[in-house]
Design a protein around this motif. Structure first.
Motif, PDB file in Angstrom:
ATOM      1  N   ASN A  93      -5.595  10.546  -5.858  1.00  0.00           N
ATOM      2  CA  ASN A  93      -6.317  10.136  -5.046  1.00  0.00           C
ATOM      3  C   ASN A  93      -5.783   8.777  -4.058  1.00  0.00           C
ATOM      4  O   ASN A  93      -6.038   8.932  -2.968  1.00  0.00           O
ATOM      5  N   LYS A  96      -4.001  10.505  -1.444  1.00  0.00           N
ATOM      6  CA  LYS A  96      -4.854  11.391  -0.445  1.00  0.00           C
ATOM      7  C   LYS A  96      -5.329  10.687   0.725  1.00  0.00           C
ATOM      8  O   LYS A  96      -5.285  10.861   1.737  1.00  0.00           O
ATOM      9  N   TYR A  97      -6.011   9.328   0.237  1.00  0.00           N
ATOM     10  CA  TYR A  97      -6.635   8.678   1.279  1.00  0.00           C
ATOM     11  C   TYR A  97      -5.628   7.673   2.150  1.00  0.00           C
ATOM     12  O   TYR A  97      -5.907   7.424   3.330  1.00  0.00           O
ATOM     13  N   GLU A 100      -4.686   9.923   4.617  1.00  0.00           N
ATOM     14  CA  GLU A 100      -5.919  10.188   5.644  1.00  0.00           C
ATOM     15  C   GLU A 100      -6.000   8.853   6.552  1.00  0.00           C
ATOM     16  O   GLU A 100      -6.325   9.142   7.596  1.00  0.00           O
ATOM     17  N   TYR A 101      -5.646   7.860   6.008  1.00  0.00           N
ATOM     18  CA  TYR A 101      -5.591   6.553   6.918  1.00  0.00           C
ATOM     19  C   TYR A 101      -4.553   6.524   8.000  1.00  0.00           C
ATOM     20  O   TYR A 101      -4.933   6.386   8.906  1.00  0.00           O
ATOM     21  N   TYR A 145      -8.766   0.291   2.905  1.00  0.00           N
ATOM     22  CA  TYR A 145      -9.250   1.704   3.356  1.00  0.00           C
ATOM     23  C   TYR A 145      -9.348   2.415   2.132  1.00  0.00           C
ATOM     24  O   TYR A 145     -10.097   3.230   1.851  1.00  0.00           O
ATOM     25  N   VAL A 146      -8.059   2.420   1.490  1.00  0.00           N
ATOM     26  CA  VAL A 146      -8.066   3.268   0.295  1.00  0.00           C
ATOM     27  C   VAL A 146      -9.139   2.634  -0.821  1.00  0.00           C
ATOM     28  O   VAL A 146      -9.487   3.680  -1.495  1.00  0.00           O
ATOM     29  N   ARG A 149     -12.444   3.745  -1.009  1.00  0.00           N
ATOM     30  CA  ARG A 149     -12.635   5.118  -1.338  1.00  0.00           C
ATOM     31  C   ARG A 149     -12.289   5.579  -2.814  1.00  0.00           C
ATOM     32  O   ARG A 149     -12.696   6.754  -3.229  1.00  0.00           O
TER      33      ARG A 149
END
Length: 392
Positions: A93, A96-97, A100-101, A145-146, A149
């Motif tokens: 996870n 993943k983020y 995404e960032y 950011y991560v 989430r």
């Protein structure tokens, strides 16, 4: 004596030598010898005026009690946080983020940056370190950011040692930031006694920026207030100027090898200040072949008087152009010779002579009045004990 030099302790042989010089200074002969000082020091240990820390059979460090308690408290609460129960995140996870960032911001993080983010979110306590231009602020933004989430509990607290650093942190991350003192409710009463209004901070993640400026005493109070289930991320450059007060906390934590460290070593910053970044790296690596430009100037003068005049003029002109809060004059000496802090302070106070003169001392002085008072108090305490014992 010790805190005035930025340390929280001193090796016992050095302390004895300094005390012999100090206490025999105004005497006709060396009345105070090593044996007499040793006796007094051991009596002070018994009276809880100072503390001995036995590193090994050949090395003893001497602390005043405030420094000793602060250092012990710092170590104890670091252990508390590291051994606490923290929310566990799946590595998949986090990745993943993190990807995404990077996609949202249209850039790829360097391997050292990615590793720093991953380590920060999978470990209870991490130090992120590196020189200027290596992307420490970018990493802070990526971590936030991560974290937002992957975490169930998302109470985030951003801290910095100074108001300026806190404002900069807030502007660059988009999150509210405050000073460590403000978060702890650290203040003084009408009698000048220090106190804290906050005993515990409520947060699931705390990021502390510019940690090189954090001294031993505020570090101890901060760590004590952090709950054991809170993740803590220290961010700073150990090669920057240390705190004005005693204790080089960031460097000591790194050297202890008890806290995970993520070192950023790829320079990304490309701007007109890049010459400063390049030269800082050269200096850190021992390379004296520096690059000069309009942003990095070498002014040669033949003698100290000319250097003093040139530096003073340059400082005054820069203060008039950019404001006193944006100009700093640095010198290697506190009170030795023409080019020391005390001489510059005296001269520049007279030249600027404005309502902001007190701020000038903050920007130049490395030795504050509190350190001087502590030095005088320590000397008086030792002399008093020697008078009682008939040594002086």
């Amino acid at each position: 004596m010790v805190e005035a030099k930025g340390s929280v302790c001193i090796p016992k042989p050095i302390l004895i030598r300094e005390l012999m010089n100090l206490l025999n200074k105004d005497l006709k002969s060396n009345v105070v010898d090593e044996l007499k000082i040793n006796d007094v020091l051991y009596d002070m240990v018994q009276d809880n005026d100072i503390a001995f820390e036995h590193i090994d059979e050949n090395k003893i460090l001497v602390y005043d009690m405030n420094s000793y308690y602060a250092e012990c408290s710092t170590a104890m609460h670091i252990r508390k946080i590291k051994n606490g129960t923290h929310e566990m995140f799946e590595t998949s996870n986090v990745l993943k983020y993190l990807n995404e960032y990077s996609s949202l911001n249209s850039f790829q993080l360097a391997d050292c940056q990615r590793n720093a983010v991953i380590k920060s979110l999978l470990s209870p306590m991490v130090i992120i370190t590196g020189g200027p231009g290596v992307g420490k602020t970018t990493i802070e933004k990526a971590i936030l950011y991560v974290f937002e989430r992957v975490a169930k509990n998302r109470n985030v607290l951003l801290l910095a040692p100074t108001g300026r650093a806190a404002r900069r942190m807030s502007e660059q991350t988009g999150y509210s930031a405050q000073t460590i003192h403000s978060a702890l409710g650290y203040s003084c009463d009408d009698d000048g006694e220090e106190f804290m209004q906050t005993s515990n901070l409520e947060a699931d993640l705390i990021i502390i920026d510019e940690v090189s400026m954090m001294d031993q005493f505020i570090a101890a109070k901060l760590l004590k207030a952090i709950p054991s289930n809170c993740r803590v991320i220290f961010v700073g450059d150990p090669d920057q100027l240390p705190s004005v007060s005693a204790g080089n906390v960031l460097r000591d934590m790194i050297d202890s090898e008890r806290i995970d460290v993520a070192k950023l070593d790829v320079v990304f910053r490309q701007s007109e200040e890049s010459v400063i970044v390049k030269n800082s790296q050269k200096i850190n690596s021992g390379d004296t072949h520096l690059v000069y430009s309009k942003k990095f100037i070498h002014c040669y003068r033949d003698n100290n008087e000319e250097i003093f005049e040139k530096a003073s003029n340059f400082y005054v002109n820069c203060v008039k152009a950019y404001g006193i809060d944006n100009v700093v004059l640095l010198t290697p000496w506190r009170n030795k010779g023409t080019l020391c802090v005390n001489e510059f302070n005296k001269h520049l106070h007279e030249r600027l002579n404005s309502k902001k003169s007190d701020e000038l001392t903050v920007n130049i002085t490395m030795l504050n009045s509190e350190s001087v008072i502590k030095l005088c108090r320590q000397k008086t305490l030792i002399q008093q004990k020697m008078v009682i014992q008939g040594i002086l």
